[in-house]
Design an enzyme around this catalytic site. Sequence first.
Site, PDB file in Angstrom:
ATOM      1  N   ASN A  13       3.661  10.391  -3.504  1.00 13.36           N
ATOM      2  CA  ASN A  13       3.036   9.564  -4.545  1.00 13.36           C
ATOM      3  C   ASN A  13       2.262  10.390  -5.570  1.00 13.36           C
ATOM      4  O   ASN A  13       1.732   9.847  -6.529  1.00 13.36           O
ATOM      5  CB  ASN A  13       2.118   8.487  -3.935  1.00 13.36           C
ATOM      6  N   GLY A  55       7.122   1.257   4.563  1.00 15.01           N
ATOM      7  CA  GLY A  55       6.526   2.547   4.239  1.00 15.01           C
ATOM      8  C   GLY A  55       5.011   2.517   4.336  1.00 15.01           C
ATOM      9  O   GLY A  55       4.390   3.485   4.801  1.00 15.01           O
ATOM     10  N   GLY A 111      -8.341  -3.952   0.140  1.00 14.75           N
ATOM     11  CA  GLY A 111      -7.385  -2.919  -0.243  1.00 14.75           C
ATOM     12  C   GLY A 111      -7.761  -2.109  -1.478  1.00 14.75           C
ATOM     13  O   GLY A 111      -7.119  -1.094  -1.777  1.00 14.75           O
ATOM     14  N   ARG A 147      -2.582  -0.096 -11.914  1.00 17.28           N
ATOM     15  CA  ARG A 147      -3.968   0.122 -12.317  1.00 17.28           C
ATOM     16  C   ARG A 147      -4.302   1.609 -12.395  1.00 17.28           C
ATOM     17  O   ARG A 147      -5.438   1.969 -12.709  1.00 17.28           O
ATOM     18  CB  ARG A 147      -4.926  -0.574 -11.341  1.00 17.28           C
ATOM     19  N   LYS A 149       9.050   6.456  -4.485  1.00 16.37           N
ATOM     20  CA  LYS A 149       8.349   7.439  -3.646  1.00 16.37           C
ATOM     21  C   LYS A 149       9.297   8.299  -2.809  1.00 16.37           C
ATOM     22  O   LYS A 149       9.036   9.480  -2.597  1.00 16.37           O
ATOM     23  CB  LYS A 149       7.331   6.733  -2.729  1.00 16.37           C
TER      24      LYS A 149
HETATM   25  P1  ATR Z   1       6.367  -1.097   1.898  1.00 14.66           P
HETATM   26  O1  ATR Z   1       7.129   0.192   1.852  1.00 14.66           O
HETATM   27  O2  ATR Z   1       5.519  -1.350   0.694  1.00 14.66           O
HETATM   28  O3  ATR Z   1       5.619  -1.281   3.155  1.00 14.66           O
HETATM   29  P2  ATR Z   1       8.687  -2.651   2.707  1.00 14.66           P
HETATM   30  O4  ATR Z   1       9.376  -1.473   3.258  1.00 14.66           O
HETATM   31  O5  ATR Z   1       9.455  -3.638   1.907  1.00 14.66           O
HETATM   32  O6  ATR Z   1       7.463  -2.255   1.763  1.00 14.66           O
HETATM   33  O7  ATR Z   1       7.958  -3.400   3.921  1.00 14.66           O
HETATM   34  C1  ATR Z   1       7.315  -4.635   3.766  1.00 14.66           C
HETATM   35  C2  ATR Z   1       6.821  -5.082   5.123  1.00 14.66           C
HETATM   36  O8  ATR Z   1       6.135  -6.337   5.005  1.00 14.66           O
HETATM   37  C3  ATR Z   1       7.927  -5.323   6.121  1.00 14.66           C
HETATM   38  O9  ATR Z   1       7.410  -5.015   7.398  1.00 14.66           O
HETATM   39  C4  ATR Z   1       8.182  -6.818   5.982  1.00 14.66           C
HETATM   40  O10 ATR Z   1       8.740  -7.433   7.116  1.00 14.66           O
HETATM   41  P3  ATR Z   1      10.339  -7.323   7.408  1.00 14.66           P
HETATM   42  O11 ATR Z   1      10.575  -5.952   7.946  1.00 14.66           O
HETATM   43  O12 ATR Z   1      10.603  -8.380   8.421  1.00 14.66           O
HETATM   44  O13 ATR Z   1      11.011  -7.574   6.093  1.00 14.66           O
HETATM   45  C5  ATR Z   1       6.786  -7.318   5.781  1.00 14.66           C
HETATM   46  N1  ATR Z   1       6.709  -8.601   5.056  1.00 14.66           N
HETATM   47  C6  ATR Z   1       6.976  -8.814   3.762  1.00 14.66           C
HETATM   48  N2  ATR Z   1       6.730 -10.108   3.431  1.00 14.66           N
HETATM   49  C7  ATR Z   1       6.313 -10.719   4.564  1.00 14.66           C
HETATM   50  C8  ATR Z   1       5.909 -12.056   4.889  1.00 14.66           C
HETATM   51  N3  ATR Z   1       5.892 -13.019   3.961  1.00 14.66           N
HETATM   52  N4  ATR Z   1       5.545 -12.311   6.171  1.00 14.66           N
HETATM   53  C9  ATR Z   1       5.554 -11.333   7.103  1.00 14.66           C
HETATM   54  N5  ATR Z   1       5.928 -10.058   6.853  1.00 14.66           N
HETATM   55  C10 ATR Z   1       6.290  -9.754   5.608  1.00 14.66           C
END
Ligand code: ATR
Length: 276
Positions: A88, A131, A240, A17, A67
């Site tokens: 970013n 992240g 958000g 967006r 990033k």
């Molecule tokens: P970002 O950098 O956008 O935060 P990421 O590094 O992929 O993305 O982190 C995603 C986070 O959301 C992680 O903490 C992930 O949990 P895991 O470390 O166990 O993978 C969490 N997450 C993603 N989908 C989830 C779900 N359906 N339920 C609970 N936690 C979830």
Amino acid sequence: VNAPAAFVAGWPVSHSRSPLIHRYWLNRYGIVGDYRPEAVPPDGFAEFAASIASKGYVGGNVTIPHKEAAFRACNVTTPAARSLGAVNTLWIQYGTLHGDNTDVFGFTANLDETAPDWRAARTALVLGAGGAARGVVRALLDAAISAVTVLNRTPERARDLALAAGQGVRGGGLDDLDEALGAADIVVNATPAGMDGAAGFTVDWSRARRGAIAVDIVYVPLMTPFLAGAATAGLRIVDGLGMLLHQAAPGFERWFGRRPEVDGELRRAVLADLGA
Ligand code: ATR
């Protein structure tokens, strides 16, 4: 002199967006300039970074999955970018690539606007350990919230994050959710869970503190299952979308020379585009 142009680089980038937001501001302030999506494949960021100036860009935004690569591509970075190892927002100054991370600023500015007393919180709970969660923890610590609990589906990642973040931050698994919730003045979902309408995890909101604030960094849908549950239990909720709008402002100012305002009309324009 050519009109300044900026980009958003991502893969995929079509869902971003950011073009809508920056073009809204260009139009609103009558600035002649452009903002374009750039689809940059997963391994292509270094090559793209080398071409920014020759493509006529003054800078741009970087989104998933670039990033960290953007951070590495920069010659100069801000303390915020260094503390997250991720960038970013990029701009070229005297031929040199500079990088900032405005996600922490966006999170903070949005809370300052929508729930200013969040700074009085003493205890925070963060769900997720990626992240995005790292940025949220940084923002909470910067606001002098001294006790932060990070819980994650994979507990090990939460413990690693806590260790790196330093004093006052502890990590654990989602088994500790109920107990941690009862102690938290502010609860933040920093996972993508809820984007598809599925909760991902269940929160027993009856355990939450009266007057606590629930924050989600997801904005599709705006009302995530996480926020819906919190609202039903009588908590204040912060969605958000505000963070997305506020993180965009510092980049716009650098590229186009004017600090833009996050107003209701912009929010409505993005909501309409999201179909909300
Ligand atoms: P970002 O950098 O956008 O935060 P990421 O590094 O992929 O993305 O982190 C995603 C986070 O959301 C992680 O903490 C992930 O949990 P895991 O470390 O166990 O993978 C969490 N997450 C993603 N989908 C989830 C779900 N359906 N339920 C609970 N936690 C979830």
